[in-house]
Design a protein around this motif. Structure first.
Motif, PDB file in Angstrom:
ATOM      1  N   LYS A   1      -3.591   0.874  10.986  1.00  0.00           N
ATOM      2  CA  LYS A   1      -4.654   0.578   9.802  1.00  0.00           C
ATOM      3  C   LYS A   1      -3.835   0.291   8.578  1.00  0.00           C
ATOM      4  CE  LYS A   1      -7.958   4.293  11.024  1.00  0.00           C
ATOM      5  NZ  LYS A   1      -8.411   5.678  10.565  1.00  0.00           N
ATOM      6  N   SER A   2      -2.631   0.558   8.223  1.00  0.00           N
ATOM      7  CA  SER A   2      -2.041   0.295   7.059  1.00  0.00           C
ATOM      8  C   SER A   2      -1.359  -1.291   7.347  1.00  0.00           C
ATOM      9  CB  SER A   2      -0.617   1.129   7.000  1.00  0.00           C
ATOM     10  OG  SER A   2      -0.023   0.795   5.921  1.00  0.00           O
TER      11      SER A   2
ATOM     12  N   ASP B   1      -2.715   5.129  12.588  1.00  0.00           N
ATOM     13  CA  ASP B   1      -2.487   4.755  11.221  1.00  0.00           C
ATOM     14  C   ASP B   1      -1.782   3.843  10.702  1.00  0.00           C
ATOM     15  OD1 ASP B   1      -4.344   7.147  10.682  1.00  0.00           O
ATOM     16  OD2 ASP B   1      -2.471   8.570  10.854  1.00  0.00           O
TER      17      ASP B   1
ATOM     18  N   ASN C   1       0.953  -1.300  -0.100  1.00  0.00           N
ATOM     19  CA  ASN C   1       0.074  -0.090  -0.073  1.00  0.00           C
ATOM     20  C   ASN C   1       0.750   1.349   0.024  1.00  0.00           C
ATOM     21  OD1 ASN C   1       0.513   0.626   2.545  1.00  0.00           O
ATOM     22  ND2 ASN C   1      -0.997  -0.513   3.578  1.00  0.00           N
ATOM     23  N   LYS C   2       0.475   2.404   0.368  1.00  0.00           N
ATOM     24  CA  LYS C   2       1.111   3.739   0.390  1.00  0.00           C
ATOM     25  C   LYS C   2       2.248   3.668   1.163  1.00  0.00           C
ATOM     26  CE  LYS C   2      -1.644   7.200   0.508  1.00  0.00           C
ATOM     27  NZ  LYS C   2      -2.326   8.115   0.743  1.00  0.00           N
TER      28      LYS C   2
ATOM     29  N   ARG D   1      -3.026  -3.527   9.150  1.00  0.00           N
ATOM     30  CA  ARG D   1      -4.363  -4.439   9.217  1.00  0.00           C
ATOM     31  C   ARG D   1      -4.731  -4.709   7.525  1.00  0.00           C
ATOM     32  NH1 ARG D   1      -6.856  -7.389  12.167  1.00  0.00           N
ATOM     33  NH2 ARG D   1      -6.082  -6.623  14.108  1.00  0.00           N
ATOM     34  N   HIS D   2      -4.643  -3.453   6.853  1.00  0.00           N
ATOM     35  CA  HIS D   2      -4.969  -3.647   5.470  1.00  0.00           C
ATOM     36  C   HIS D   2      -4.106  -4.499   4.637  1.00  0.00           C
ATOM     37  CE1 HIS D   2      -4.416  -2.095   1.307  1.00  0.00           C
ATOM     38  NE2 HIS D   2      -5.589  -2.106   1.297  1.00  0.00           N
ATOM     39  N   LEU D   3      -2.713  -4.552   5.058  1.00  0.00           N
ATOM     40  CA  LEU D   3      -1.934  -5.710   4.226  1.00  0.00           C
ATOM     41  C   LEU D   3      -2.294  -7.056   4.618  1.00  0.00           C
ATOM     42  CD1 LEU D   3       1.391  -3.690   3.843  1.00  0.00           C
ATOM     43  CD2 LEU D   3      -0.099  -4.478   1.999  1.00  0.00           C
TER      44      LEU D   3
ATOM     45  N   LYS E   1      -5.060  -8.303   5.968  1.00  0.00           N
ATOM     46  CA  LYS E   1      -6.286  -8.604   5.453  1.00  0.00           C
ATOM     47  C   LYS E   1      -6.112  -9.161   3.881  1.00  0.00           C
ATOM     48  CE  LYS E   1      -9.514  -6.396   8.680  1.00  0.00           C
ATOM     49  NZ  LYS E   1     -10.753  -5.535   8.718  1.00  0.00           N
ATOM     50  N   LYS E   2      -5.495  -8.228   3.095  1.00  0.00           N
ATOM     51  CA  LYS E   2      -5.278  -8.317   1.652  1.00  0.00           C
ATOM     52  C   LYS E   2      -4.585  -9.615   1.389  1.00  0.00           C
ATOM     53  CE  LYS E   2      -3.848  -5.318  -2.077  1.00  0.00           C
ATOM     54  NZ  LYS E   2      -3.098  -4.052  -2.283  1.00  0.00           N
TER      55      LYS E   2
END
Length: 110
Positions: A96-97, A93, A24-25, A99-101, A103-104
């Motif tokens: 969140k970053s 933040d 991600n970013k 957890r996003h990875l 989950k992905k």
């Protein structure tokens, strides 16, 4: 959460070569099954991101957020590579970053 550190260069190369990656970013995540009943976590924070204080802060944020995640699947080698925008993140933040990875990639239990 039950995990150990990924330290040896050969282990890092193995995950880079045979693992999968998502990004991600702010972070890049490489992961690979390791056949154990625990995770091994590695970190890579380049000098491009900042001086030692900044790099250590990023590592600490990642480690602390991983401690709070009790729903991780076990049996993976995971490497987190910080990108330049990660220097601006706070604890929430960064979580969140991460957890996003996770989950992905499916490393978090559903």
């Amino acid at each position: 959460m039950n995990h150990q550190r990924l330290r040896k260069d050969a282990d890092f190369k193995n995950v880079y070569k045979r693992g999968k990656s998502f990004a991600n970013k702010t972070l890049v995540m490489y992961y690979r099954k390791n056949g154990c009943d625990f995770n091994r976590i590695g970190f890579s924070v380049s000098k491009k991101i900042g001086k030692a204080v900044t790099r250590n802060k990023i590592r600490r944020l990642i480690k602390e957020n991983l401690k709070d995640m009790n729903d991780l699947e076990q049996g993976y080698d995971i490497i987190f590579i910080a990108r330049i925008p990660s220097a601006e993140l706070d604890f929430r933040d960064m979580g969140k970053s991460l957890r996003h990875l996770l989950k992905k990639t499916g490393v978090v239990k559903k």
